[in-house]
Structure formats: structure tokens, C-alpha cells
Design an enzyme around this catalytic site. Structure first.
Site, PDB file in Angstrom:
ATOM      1  CD  GLU A 109      -3.058  -1.139   2.487  1.00  0.00           C
ATOM      2  OE1 GLU A 109      -4.033  -1.649   2.163  1.00  0.00           O
ATOM      3  OE2 GLU A 109      -2.346  -0.693   3.567  1.00  0.00           O
ATOM      4  CB  CYS A 122       3.053   7.414   3.596  1.00  0.00           C
ATOM      5  SG  CYS A 122       3.464   6.402   4.722  1.00  0.00           S
ATOM      6  CB  CYS A 129       6.823  -4.980   8.741  1.00  0.00           C
ATOM      7  SG  CYS A 129       8.201  -4.452   9.689  1.00  0.00           S
ATOM      8  CB  CYS A 133       5.994  -2.729  16.415  1.00  0.00           C
ATOM      9  SG  CYS A 133       7.704  -2.238  15.791  1.00  0.00           S
ATOM     10  CB  CYS A 136       2.649  -1.450  13.894  1.00  0.00           C
ATOM     11  SG  CYS A 136       2.614  -1.218  12.172  1.00  0.00           S
ATOM     12  CB  CYS A 352       0.511   6.246  11.647  1.00  0.00           C
ATOM     13  SG  CYS A 352       1.388   7.820  11.067  1.00  0.00           S
TER      14      CYS A 352
END
Ligand code: SAH
Length: 365
Positions: A109, A122, A129, A133, A136, A352
Site C-alpha cells: 500500500e 508515504c 514487516c 511492533c 502496528c 499510521c
């Protein structure tokens, strides 16, 4: 699945992987070398870059200042496109999120964020990933693979087409899916294209790479390209940071901040942008706000507070408005430069930490 336009190169198949070099994988310097080894003239690189990056023309047949035979060679020997638009979501606030599909079917994305005086793109650097975290959404996807330089750069090319008429991308932030500094080679090469006056010609201060703190790679990045560095901090003690950012167990606060303190390329003109995601009851207390300035002592720093964007996977809450306000005032009173990042594109899961390929609306077929 989506279909690939013929201009992307003869012989491409949907979801298929081809081995021809992609023109967008190469900085201009390396493109010159590659062209020479393919029997073309080095100075063609500047012409090709002008078509690809300045004019947004990707069909070699339309590159009219190249001799016909060389246009044909480009078409048959190189890949040019790396991503196709699979879906577009447009937020009420003007933010646009696109799902972009690579040749192997992977989807990432990108988010375009129009503001008063700038339009920020962005970009993602990995499919998923591995950093995990705990707050996230991308972390919950797990990790598939690194993106290539061409796939990073193509996010700019595709989003330029998706943007509203006349809206130029003024800033690029490497803050989408993935950890850029686990894919440093591709990221550096992509930054070189962004800031090359003969490619995208962006001012280096308008390009920002964000990392969770892969210490050895920070130095490499800063020595290779003149970008802004953003560091995701989120805590003032190792105990809390270990919970939020598992990489902290390998590079604890003292190691990360010590390395930044010694980094000679940072200055008041090129500070570190510390991102601090405020999570209700976890890291948003006054004690944290009071500890932070001392922790960052000796590092040219700006602090960006990001109120946690809640999502179904994480058992964390957004902070109250009062605690955001209190945190910000406390830092400002202690002389820190601090801003609060307003959430953008929340209605389309584009804010975010919300990038996890959840579609609210399909558009492109
Ligand atoms: N891996 C890099 C690049 C991603 S940047 C990094 O972590 O820096 C994405 C930013 O959004 C990071 O600062 C991240 O911590 C923050 N973020 C992640 N999840 C969030 C959430 N749910 N709410 C608010 N910010 C979040």
C-alpha cells in the site's frame, strides 16, 4: 488479479516473474553502465530518465528522441513497470490509499496525503514487516519479502497518476509497510533516483526515511544519501520499549541513542525526527514527557507525537485528548520542538500503523 498493459514489456505474464533488468532498479550512474553493457550509448540514460521520471512516459515507443532501434531494444531487453494499481480508496479528507500489485502477486500500500502547502507520499519498502511492533497493524501481517528499488520508485509513478489533476508530490516519506533499514540497498538506490536532478529532482530535505532503529544501517544510510532520518522511539524506558518494539532487545535505547549522539552528519539543520506514538496508559504519562528531553540530550531532535490509531489486532487504546495535550505542553515547556501528527485517512484505514491490506472499497479491476 489485474492485467498488465502491453507497454510494460513484451512477454510479461500476470503474476509471472521475469528476469529482465528493470530500468527503475538503477540509479542514473548504474543505468549508464547497464546501457553500455547492453550496447546502447551512456548518454541515453539522461533521456530515458527524463521520460520515465519527469514526464511519466513509460512506453519506449513514445520516447521520440531515441532512435527507433534503441526504443525497440529497450522494449525487448528491459522491464519498465514494476507495480500496477489494484485498488484505490479515497478518504473524505482527501487522503488517497492505493493497493499496488507486483509481478509475483504481492500487494503493498501507498498513501498520498494532501496538506495545505504540500502533498506527501508515504511509500512501503517491504511486503509485510518482520519487526512485529505490538501496536502496528502491518506487524501482524508477518513478513513476505523486500521490495526492489523499481517497486519502491514505481509507487511514486503510480501514485502520481492516481493523484488529483495538477497535484504534484512534494514530499516522500518511507513510512509505509515494512522496515526500510532491513532493505537498505534498495532504499538508498530509490532515494538516489528521487533526489537526482535528472530523475525526480526532489529536494533532499523533502525525503524522509523512518526506522525503528536498525543501528548499523542508520550510519550507512546517512553516509550514502542526504535524506532526513526519522526514528520511531515510542518509549522512554527499555522496559516499555521492549514491549512495543521487539528490536529494542537487540538495540536498546542506550545503544540507539548513543549511536545517534555520535553521528556526525546530524545537525540543527539535519535533525532526527523522533516519532512517538502515544498509547493510552502505556507511554503517555507525565513521567515519560519529563524523561524524554534528558534522554535525547545531545541529539539534534524534533519530536513528532502520533496519537495511536486503534485497529482490531492490537489491544491498545488511543490516548485521551487531554493526555496528548499535556504531553505536548510538557515537552514544549522543556524547550523541545514538538508537533502532533493529525490522523489522516482514518476512514479508509490509511492512517499510521493501519496499513494491512484491509480494503474498504475496490475500484480498479
Ligand atoms: N518501520 C519503520 C517505518 C514505518 S513508519 C518505522 O517503524 O519507523 C510508521 C510509523 O507509524 C512508525 O513511527 C510507527 O511506529 C507508527 N505506527 C505504527 N502503528 C501505529 C498505530 N497503530 N498508531 C499510530 N502510529 C503507528
Amino acid at each position: 488479479m489485474i492485467s498488465w498493459p502491453g507497454a510494460s514489456g513484451a512477454g510479461a505474464t500476470v503474476g509471472g516473474v521475469t528476469s529482465r533488468p528493470n530500468l527503475k532498479d538503477l540509479s542514473l550512474e548504474r543505468l549508464r553502465e547497464q546501457l553500455v553493457s547492453s550496447g546502447l550509448r551512456a548518454f541515453r540514460a539522461d533521456q530515458i530518465a527524463a521520460w520515465l521520471y519527469r514526464r511519466g512516459v513509460e512506453d519506449p515507443a513514445a520516447m521520440t528522441d531515441l532512435p527507433l532501434v534503441e526504443r525497440r531494444r529497450l522494449e525487448s531487453e528491459f522491464e519498465i513497470r514494476a507495480l500496477e494499481v489494484a485498488a484505490v480508496d479515497r478518504s473524505r479528507d482527501g487522503t488517497v490509499k492505493a493497493a499496488l500489485q507486483a509481478r509475483d502477486g504481492s500487494v503493498v500500500e501507498s498513501v498520498l496525503i494532501p496538506e495545505d502547502e504540500r502533498t506527501t507520499l508515504c511509500v512501503s519498502t517491504q511486503v509485510g514487516c518482520p519487526m512485529a511492533c505490538s501496536f502496528c497493524a502491518t506487524g501482524f501481517l508477518g513478513f513476505t519479502r523486500n521490495l526492489t528499488t523499481a517497486e519502491i520508485v514505481d509507487q511514486v509513478c503510480r501514485m502520481r497518476e492516481v493523484a488529483a489533476d495538477g497535484q504534484e508530490i512534494s514530499n516522500v516519506v518511507f513510512m509505509g509497510m515494512g522496515e526500510p533499514l532491513l532493505n537498505t540497498d534498495a532504499v538508498i538506490e530509490a532515494v538516489r533516483l528521487l533526489v537526482d536532478p535528472k530523475a525526480f529532482a526532489m529536494a533532499p530535505r523533502r525525503v524522509t526515511v523512518s526506522t525503528v532503529g536498525v543501528v548499523p544501517q542508520i550510519e550507512r544510510l546517512l553516509e550514502s544519501v542526504p535524506v532526513n532520518l526519522a526514528v520511531s522511539l515510542h518509549a522512554t524506558t527499555d522496559q516499555v520499549r521492549d514491549q512495543l518494539v521487539p528490536l529494542n532487545r537487540r538495540f536498546p535505547l542506550e545503544v540507539l541513542l548513543g549511536a545517534l549522539r555520535r553521528q556526525k552528519r546530524l545537525s540543527a539543520r539535519r535533525p532526527v525526527f523522533f516519532e512517538y506514538t502515544l498509547i493510552g496508559g502505556v507511554n503517555d504519562g507525565l513521567a515519560d514527557a519529563r524523561r524524554l528531553p534528558g534522554l535525547l540530550h545531545g541529539i539534534p531532535a524534533k519530536i513528532n507525537l502520533i496519537p495511536m490509531n486503534a485497529h482490531p489486532d492490537a489491544a491498545y487504546d488511543a490516548p485521551s485528548e487531554a493526555s496528548v495535550d499535556r504531553f505536548m505542553r510538557e515537552l514544549a515547556a522543556r524547550g523541545m520542538t514538538v508537533t502532533v501528527r493529525r490522523s489522516r485517512g482514518e476512514d479508509i484505514q490509511a492512517a499510521c500503523g493501519q496499513l494491512a491490506l484491509r480494503r474498504t472499497r475496490e475500484s480498479a479491476a
